[in-house]
Every structure is written in structure tokens, then in C-alpha cells.
Design an enzyme around this catalytic site. Sequence first.
Site, PDB file in Angstrom:
ATOM      1  N   LYS A 226      44.939 -15.659 184.629  1.00 56.73           N
ATOM      2  CA  LYS A 226      45.040 -14.370 183.920  1.00 56.73           C
ATOM      3  C   LYS A 226      45.523 -13.296 184.882  1.00 56.73           C
ATOM      4  O   LYS A 226      45.117 -13.277 186.037  1.00 56.73           O
ATOM      5  CB  LYS A 226      43.645 -13.998 183.386  1.00 56.73           C
ATOM      6  CG  LYS A 226      43.556 -12.616 182.748  1.00 56.73           C
ATOM      7  CD  LYS A 226      42.146 -12.321 182.226  1.00 56.73           C
ATOM      8  CE  LYS A 226      41.297 -11.571 183.219  1.00 56.73           C
ATOM      9  NZ  LYS A 226      39.961 -11.197 182.726  1.00 56.73           N
TER      10      LYS A 226
ATOM     11  N   ASP B 217      18.138  22.914 176.910  1.00 56.21           N
ATOM     12  CA  ASP B 217      19.412  22.752 177.626  1.00 56.21           C
ATOM     13  C   ASP B 217      19.909  21.302 177.624  1.00 56.21           C
ATOM     14  O   ASP B 217      20.918  20.989 178.243  1.00 56.21           O
ATOM     15  CB  ASP B 217      19.264  23.243 179.072  1.00 56.21           C
ATOM     16  CG  ASP B 217      18.206  22.459 179.832  1.00 56.21           C
ATOM     17  OD1 ASP B 217      17.540  21.600 179.217  1.00 56.21           O
ATOM     18  OD2 ASP B 217      18.043  22.686 181.045  1.00 56.21           O
TER      19      ASP B 217
ATOM     20  N   GLY C 116      40.527  -8.532 175.102  1.00 56.01           N
ATOM     21  CA  GLY C 116      41.877  -8.909 175.539  1.00 56.01           C
ATOM     22  C   GLY C 116      41.898 -10.262 176.236  1.00 56.01           C
ATOM     23  O   GLY C 116      42.752 -11.107 175.943  1.00 56.01           O
TER      24      GLY C 116
ATOM     25  N   GLU D  78      18.185  18.727 178.860  1.00 57.83           N
ATOM     26  CA  GLU D  78      17.465  17.923 179.866  1.00 57.83           C
ATOM     27  C   GLU D  78      16.479  16.997 179.169  1.00 57.83           C
ATOM     28  O   GLU D  78      15.837  17.389 178.203  1.00 57.83           O
ATOM     29  CB  GLU D  78      16.728  18.892 180.793  1.00 57.83           C
ATOM     30  CG  GLU D  78      16.237  18.272 182.057  1.00 57.83           C
ATOM     31  CD  GLU D  78      15.742  19.351 183.025  1.00 57.83           C
ATOM     32  OE1 GLU D  78      16.532  20.216 183.433  1.00 57.83           O
ATOM     33  OE2 GLU D  78      14.538  19.323 183.336  1.00 57.83           O
TER      34      GLU D  78
ATOM     35  N   ASP E 107      34.732  -7.406 176.547  1.00 51.08           N
ATOM     36  CA  ASP E 107      34.797  -5.946 176.445  1.00 51.08           C
ATOM     37  C   ASP E 107      35.855  -5.573 175.398  1.00 51.08           C
ATOM     38  O   ASP E 107      35.558  -5.455 174.211  1.00 51.08           O
ATOM     39  CB  ASP E 107      35.092  -5.353 177.827  1.00 51.08           C
ATOM     40  CG  ASP E 107      35.042  -3.841 177.829  1.00 51.08           C
ATOM     41  OD1 ASP E 107      34.856  -3.246 176.753  1.00 51.08           O
ATOM     42  OD2 ASP E 107      35.192  -3.233 178.904  1.00 51.08           O
TER      43      ASP E 107
HETATM   44  C1  R5P Z   1      36.654 -10.295 184.039  1.00 52.20           C
HETATM   45  O1  R5P Z   1      36.617 -10.000 185.161  1.00 52.20           O
HETATM   46  C2  R5P Z   1      35.456 -10.553 183.174  1.00 52.20           C
HETATM   47  O2  R5P Z   1      34.843 -11.756 183.479  1.00 52.20           O
HETATM   48  C3  R5P Z   1      35.867 -10.548 181.723  1.00 52.20           C
HETATM   49  O3  R5P Z   1      36.875 -11.519 181.563  1.00 52.20           O
HETATM   50  C4  R5P Z   1      36.390  -9.230 181.303  1.00 52.20           C
HETATM   51  O4  R5P Z   1      35.571  -8.178 181.726  1.00 52.20           O
HETATM   52  C5  R5P Z   1      36.555  -9.194 179.800  1.00 52.20           C
HETATM   53  O5  R5P Z   1      37.127  -7.989 179.470  1.00 52.20           O
HETATM   54  P1  R5P Z   1      38.057  -7.831 178.224  1.00 52.20           P
HETATM   55  O6  R5P Z   1      37.322  -8.370 177.034  1.00 52.20           O
HETATM   56  O7  R5P Z   1      38.303  -6.343 178.137  1.00 52.20           O
HETATM   57  O8  R5P Z   1      39.326  -8.572 178.493  1.00 52.20           O
END
Ligand code: R5P
Length: 293
Positions: free
Chosen positions: A187, A33, A220, A35, A217
Site C-alpha cells: 500500500k 465558560d 480507504g 470548563e 478510519d
Molecule cells: C495503517 O497504518 C493502519 O493500520 C490502517 O491501515 C489505517 O489507519 C486505516 O486507515 P484508513 O481506513 O483511513 O485507510
Amino acid sequence: MKLFLADSAKHLRQNLKKYSSEIGKYESYAFADGERGYRLRENVRGDSIVIMASILPNPESLFEILALHRLAVENGARETRVVVPYLGYARQDRPTRPGEGSIGIMVIELLQKMNPCRLILMDVHSDLIRRAFRPFVTELSALPLIANALIAHPPDVIVSPDAGFVSGARTLQKLLKPKPSLAVIEKVRPKPNVAIAKSLQGDVRGKDVLIVDDMIDTGGTLSEAVKLVSRNGARSVRLAATHGIFSGEASRRLISLPIKEMLVTNTLAQIRSPKIRILDISPILLNALARTQ
Ligand code: R5P
């Protein structure tokens, strides 16, 4: 000491082995399943056990830490230490809309409830999570490693890409010789996953700039920051971060910018690229383990 590497940290295996760490064996399997099941393939009775595992977006990574820790305890380990190079969910440290909750706090509480002798974390994103730490938690930082990687060509200016990382940028500033100046970007996030660099406080004209953040992440935040410092006349731009998450096209997005180099550690598995310099955190983790024995 017997060290077990969960799936979320297995990319560190070769580097850890360089420093002669013995990696314990365990098996993980799936029932019909779906698990998950786990079994240690080592006798751990009376041993000091280390579990190294990150909290990735996939919640199975959290479950795996809980399960491996449980196995170590039930099979008679004398003591356990848990090392979490990347603590995910830390950005969800508080509700931002009605109906949400503090999922990041839940994660740290779950890890602490295992009651290991030591819980070792690295560059935790949130102060709220830090405030929830119990006395057995140690937080390490990759900033000294980043500073060391900059010794040959120290930047003239350290830039924090948002107000949230000013203290981290200041820490890095103090670690460098000669001491660079500091600039800070304002920002804003008009919606989740979208960052806009509105203004820059500090002088970057004609300077070699390093923009530093705790994590990348979508990319951006840093791509906006690169564009802003370039518009303000920076001579060269480098990037640095502890945790390279690089969702979707993030690494391609950043590599295509006019940057000289991007320094990122291997708290998470990284792709190779001529513009990315990967800094190995294994010695820092092993030193911390030696200190907490
Ligand atoms: C913001 O709070 C964090 O320190 C990073 O600036 C943020 O998580 C980076 O995320 P991204 O690369 O999506 O802009």
C-alpha cells in the site's frame, strides 16, 4: 472492584452489566465558560477502582481519564487500574515533517504518569508506543476474538492490507484451523487519508479471503484492498478489524463493496448494519481485570 465508565466507553455499559459488573456513578458538568467539572457519586475510600475510557479524537476524552483518575486517588482509592479499549493518537507516534512531534508518545506518557497499578490497552497501533510502555502496562488483543468468530467458516487466505499489519495477520493465521495461507498488499499513501493498493503478494484466486487490519478510519485502505483481491479472482471477501473508527462515509463506503461481512469489535461505539458483525470485547477486558487483581 468499582468500575467507572467514562463517556468514551459508555457504549459498553449494557454488555459489561451482562457480566454483572457494577458501574460506579459520577457526574460531569460544565461551568459557564465551558470548563469541565467532575464529582464521584460513590465512596471509593479503600476500594480498588477501575476507570474504563478510550482516547478519542476529541482531547476531552483524555482529560476525562486524567480527571477521573485524580478523583479516585484524592478520594482515597486503595488502587487504580485504567482500561483503555482504544488508544487514539497512536498514529502520531513520530514527527513526519519538521515542526511536528510525537503526540502519541505524549499521550501514553500522560497515562503512565497517573501511575495506576495497571494500564490495560488493546491492539495498540504503534510499535514506538509499545516501546514506551512501563512494566505496569498490559496490551490485549482482539485477534483471538476475531479468530473465534471465524471458526464456523474459516477463510482460505488472510490478507494484510499493508506491510504494517503483516505480524497481526500472521498472528491471526496461526490462530485459525485449518491454517489459512497469507497474502500481503503493498500500500502507498500519496497524501494523508488516501491509500492506494499497488500490488498483491500471494494467491487469492478462487479463495475465501479475509482482510484484517488493526483499524478502519476512512475505509480507504480496506476498500482498495477489497478491489485488488477481487480483481485477482477472490471468490469471497470478508473484512475484520479491532477498532472501527469509520470517519465520515467510511462504513457506507465499505458496506457498498462486494464483501460478505465485516467483523469489528466494540472498542468504539458501532452502528448496526446487516453486513457488520460486532464482536464484544467486554469479556476480554473483564478477564484481564480479574487476572490483574
Ligand atoms: C495503517 O497504518 C493502519 O493500520 C490502517 O491501515 C489505517 O489507519 C486505516 O486507515 P484508513 O481506513 O483511513 O485507510
